[in-house]
Design a protein around this motif. Structure first.
Motif, PDB file in Angstrom:
ATOM      1  N   ARG A 168       0.835  -1.198   0.000  1.00 59.08           N
ATOM      2  CA  ARG A 168       0.000   0.000   0.000  1.00 59.08           C
ATOM      3  C   ARG A 168       0.869   1.247   0.000  1.00 59.08           C
ATOM      4  O   ARG A 168       1.935   1.287   0.606  1.00 59.08           O
ATOM      5  CB  ARG A 168      -0.928   0.002   1.219  1.00 59.08           C
ATOM      6  CG  ARG A 168      -1.968  -1.095   1.175  1.00 59.08           C
ATOM      7  CD  ARG A 168      -3.063  -0.865   2.191  1.00 59.08           C
ATOM      8  NE  ARG A 168      -2.581  -1.036   3.551  1.00 59.08           N
ATOM      9  CZ  ARG A 168      -3.354  -0.867   4.623  1.00 59.08           C
ATOM     10  NH1 ARG A 168      -4.606  -0.487   4.468  1.00 59.08           N
ATOM     11  NH2 ARG A 168      -2.868  -1.053   5.830  1.00 59.08           N
ATOM     12  N   GLU A 172      -2.346   5.629   1.295  1.00 53.28           N
ATOM     13  CA  GLU A 172      -3.308   4.635   1.768  1.00 53.28           C
ATOM     14  C   GLU A 172      -3.038   4.238   3.219  1.00 53.28           C
ATOM     15  O   GLU A 172      -3.973   4.041   3.999  1.00 53.28           O
ATOM     16  CB  GLU A 172      -3.246   3.405   0.866  1.00 53.28           C
ATOM     17  CG  GLU A 172      -3.750   3.663  -0.546  1.00 53.28           C
ATOM     18  CD  GLU A 172      -3.468   2.511  -1.490  1.00 53.28           C
ATOM     19  OE1 GLU A 172      -4.406   2.103  -2.214  1.00 53.28           O
ATOM     20  OE2 GLU A 172      -2.321   2.027  -1.513  1.00 53.28           O
ATOM     21  N   ASP A 205     -10.997   4.230   2.784  1.00 58.23           N
ATOM     22  CA  ASP A 205     -11.002   4.554   1.352  1.00 58.23           C
ATOM     23  C   ASP A 205     -11.533   5.966   1.121  1.00 58.23           C
ATOM     24  O   ASP A 205     -10.985   6.728   0.316  1.00 58.23           O
ATOM     25  CB  ASP A 205     -11.856   3.541   0.589  1.00 58.23           C
ATOM     26  CG  ASP A 205     -11.454   3.437  -0.874  1.00 58.23           C
ATOM     27  OD1 ASP A 205     -10.250   3.263  -1.155  1.00 58.23           O
ATOM     28  OD2 ASP A 205     -12.341   3.553  -1.739  1.00 58.23           O
ATOM     29  N   HIS A 260      -9.654   9.399  -0.436  1.00 55.92           N
ATOM     30  CA  HIS A 260     -10.203  10.297  -1.459  1.00 55.92           C
ATOM     31  C   HIS A 260     -10.251  11.736  -0.946  1.00 55.92           C
ATOM     32  O   HIS A 260      -9.992  12.684  -1.703  1.00 55.92           O
ATOM     33  CB  HIS A 260     -11.600   9.829  -1.881  1.00 55.92           C
ATOM     34  CG  HIS A 260     -11.596   8.550  -2.655  1.00 55.92           C
ATOM     35  ND1 HIS A 260     -10.797   8.345  -3.755  1.00 55.92           N
ATOM     36  CD2 HIS A 260     -12.287   7.395  -2.471  1.00 55.92           C
ATOM     37  CE1 HIS A 260     -11.001   7.115  -4.228  1.00 55.92           C
ATOM     38  NE2 HIS A 260     -11.892   6.529  -3.456  1.00 55.92           N
ATOM     39  N   THR A 284     -14.593  10.835  -5.817  1.00 57.12           N
ATOM     40  CA  THR A 284     -13.326  10.133  -5.696  1.00 57.12           C
ATOM     41  C   THR A 284     -12.172  11.017  -6.142  1.00 57.12           C
ATOM     42  O   THR A 284     -12.372  12.059  -6.764  1.00 57.12           O
ATOM     43  CB  THR A 284     -13.330   8.837  -6.523  1.00 57.12           C
ATOM     44  OG1 THR A 284     -13.519   9.162  -7.909  1.00 57.12           O
ATOM     45  CG2 THR A 284     -14.440   7.898  -6.055  1.00 57.12           C
ATOM     46  N   ARG A 344      -5.369   8.136  -5.931  1.00 59.98           N
ATOM     47  CA  ARG A 344      -5.031   7.339  -4.756  1.00 59.98           C
ATOM     48  C   ARG A 344      -3.608   7.574  -4.279  1.00 59.98           C
ATOM     49  O   ARG A 344      -3.258   7.155  -3.171  1.00 59.98           O
ATOM     50  CB  ARG A 344      -5.233   5.847  -5.065  1.00 59.98           C
ATOM     51  CG  ARG A 344      -6.631   5.502  -5.558  1.00 59.98           C
ATOM     52  CD  ARG A 344      -6.758   4.014  -5.826  1.00 59.98           C
ATOM     53  NE  ARG A 344      -6.742   3.247  -4.598  1.00 59.98           N
ATOM     54  CZ  ARG A 344      -7.820   2.989  -3.850  1.00 59.98           C
ATOM     55  NH1 ARG A 344      -9.008   3.462  -4.220  1.00 59.98           N
ATOM     56  NH2 ARG A 344      -7.724   2.294  -2.751  1.00 59.98           N
TER      57      ARG A 344
END
Length: 480
Positions: free
Chosen positions: A24, A28, A198, A202, A250, A253
């Motif tokens: 990750r 993240e 998650d 975002h 969104t 990432r």
């Protein structure tokens, strides 16, 4: 929105191996850490520090609210939308949560008395606290929820800053507080909105596209209030980003690692130390490394002010005519605090005076203290202060570390005597932190400048045990 699984209460490195997975990205991992963080996972010392930083900002914000400019600002922001309204510091007016975060961020940073995380050179609390207050009130959050969200925001904001040399921002004319603050605010707000890992990722991605802040405000000849905006704007951006993420929007990432990441776009290179962003996440707390100001001026002046105050006490009352020279060296990267010399000896406004080392040392030598009143228009023209400022000789010592918590001042009298004082780490610094009593003393001064001694003492009694009270007591304390 998703329910979260509580993290284990023991906070050794093994408990956080899931946050350090090589599979990750750092973005993240930070989002996952923040989403899972619970009150019981936070060490008592970190909880206590978050509470004290919250109280410190409330006191500073109340003091700053005495400036009539903020009444006009509240009216202007009200035109942009006031419902649903949440509380402002120092006024009974109410604004929408994003605009309240903007207002409270600006009022909290307006006196330059707010704290600094010196490893990243940014003002975290004047972004994080206004965000937590605005969204916490909107969501009806408990005090513990507010403090937990603040810690999550601090850790993310400060760790994003650890990825680079903080002087990189300065070399490019950028202000780290405004750029890094959007991440701290987005996580603080997102935590209070109940976002999943998650969704928090975002929110961070959306915040990254709003990161901004140039340092022209501090350039020679400029007299302006733009620096205040650099705490308010990221607070507004973070609230907006978290709200949009809660609505399903969104974002990229890997805003910290990608080919067009935050660092590459602003600085032209990737993170210099990507591992530092997530190293010991959950076992080493950057919140505890935040430095708190005793004196209402630049963080880099805290050690010089402490040393100069000691010299002044040794001398007693002294006239500029008795002094030949005052010598002080600063670390590389701090040239903007001592140059141009003429502007630092004769600042033209409060905002320029609090970042003028020669002037601030002149105040300390002339008065033996430095308070909010010492940056009044009258003090900017005080002849004794200016005469002492003219005697301050500042230089850059290339051998000093870039982030230097100590200071040494040499004062030579005209009769040939030399006085030398130094301190390794100033009171309030990371290795010499303020005690709970120190925070209370500062609150009595800051909030007391608006509320008076008796009312401030009653308020302090409430706030210093606030984690055991309903959050409504915080919001009742905000209007002056």
């Amino acid at each position: 929105m998703q329910n979260h699984v509580a993290m284990p209460s023991a906070l050794d490195s093994a408990d956080f191996v899931k946050f350090n997975s090589v599979e990750r990205s750092a973005t993240e991992q930070l989002a996952a850490f923040a989403a899972d963080l619970q009150w019981d996972d936070i060490p008592a010392a970190v909880r206590e520090r978050a509470k004290h930083l919250l109280i410190d900002i409330i006191g500073i914000g109340l003091a700053g609210s005495a400036n009539p400019d903020f009444a006009r600002l509240a009216d202007a922001l009200a035109q942009l939308g006031a419902a649903p309204g949440v509380s402002l510091i120092g006024t009974a007016s109410r604004l929408s949560p994003p605009n309240a975060a903007l207002f409270n961020g600006m009022v909290s940073h307006s006196l330059d008395w707010d704290d600094t995380h010196m490893a990243t050179i940014n003002h975290a609390s004047s972004v994080i606290v206004p965000t937590a207050l605005a969204v916490g009130e909107l969501r009806g959050a408990s005090v513990r929820d507010i403090l937990t969200a603040m810690v999550a925001g601090y850790e993310v904001m400060l760790r994003v800053g650890l990825g680079i040399d903080p002087l990189d921002w300065w070399k490019h004319g950028l202000h780290g507080t405004s750029i890094l603050g959007v991440f701290g605010s987005a996580v603080t707000a997102g935590k209070l909105f109940g976002l999943s890992a998650d969704e928090l990722m975002h929110a961070m991605g959306l915040a990254a596209s709003q990161a901004s802040g140039i340092q022209q405000y501090a350039s020679p000849g400029e007299v302006n209030d733009a620096k205040r905006f650099h705490s308010g704007w990221p607070a507004l951006c973070g609230v907006t980003a978290a709200g949009l993420a809660a609505g399903g929007l969104t974002a990229p990432r890997q805003v910290l690692e990608g080919v067009r990441s935050l660092y590459k776009c602003y600085l032209g290179h990737a993170a210099r130390n990507e591992n530092a962003i997530v190293a010991e996440l959950g076992s080493r707390w950057e919140t505890l490394r935040i430095s708190v100001k005793v004196y209402p001026c630049c963080q880099g002046f805290q050690a010089p002010m402490e040393v100069t105050q000691r010299l002044r006490k040794r001398l007693g009352a002294v006239s500029p005519a008795a002094v030949g020279r005052i010598e002080i060296a600063v670390a590389p990267g701090q040239q903007t605090l001592i140059q141009p010399v003429a502007g630092k000896r004769r600042p033209q406004s409060h905002s320029s005076a609090v970042i003028a080392l020669q002037f601030c040392m002149g105040v300390m030598l002339a008065r033996g203290r430095i308070t909010l009143a010492d940056f009044s228009p009258q003090m900017l023209e005080d002849q004794d202060v200016l005469a002492f400022a003219d005697l301050v000789d500042c230089s850059v010592d290339p051998n000093l570390p870039a982030r230097h918590d100590g200071s040494k001042v040499k004062l030579t009298l005209r009769d040939g005597r030399e006085l030398l004082e130094e301190v390794a780490c100033y009171h309030g610094g990371p290795d010499n932190p303020l005690s709970p009593e120190g925070f209370r003393d500062k609150f009595m001064i800051s909030a007391g400048s608006v509320l008076g001694k008796e009312r401030t003492a009653r308020l302090a009694d409430v706030l210093f045990s606030v984690e055991d009270k309903p959050s409504s007591v915080i919001y009742e304390a905000l209007p002056a």
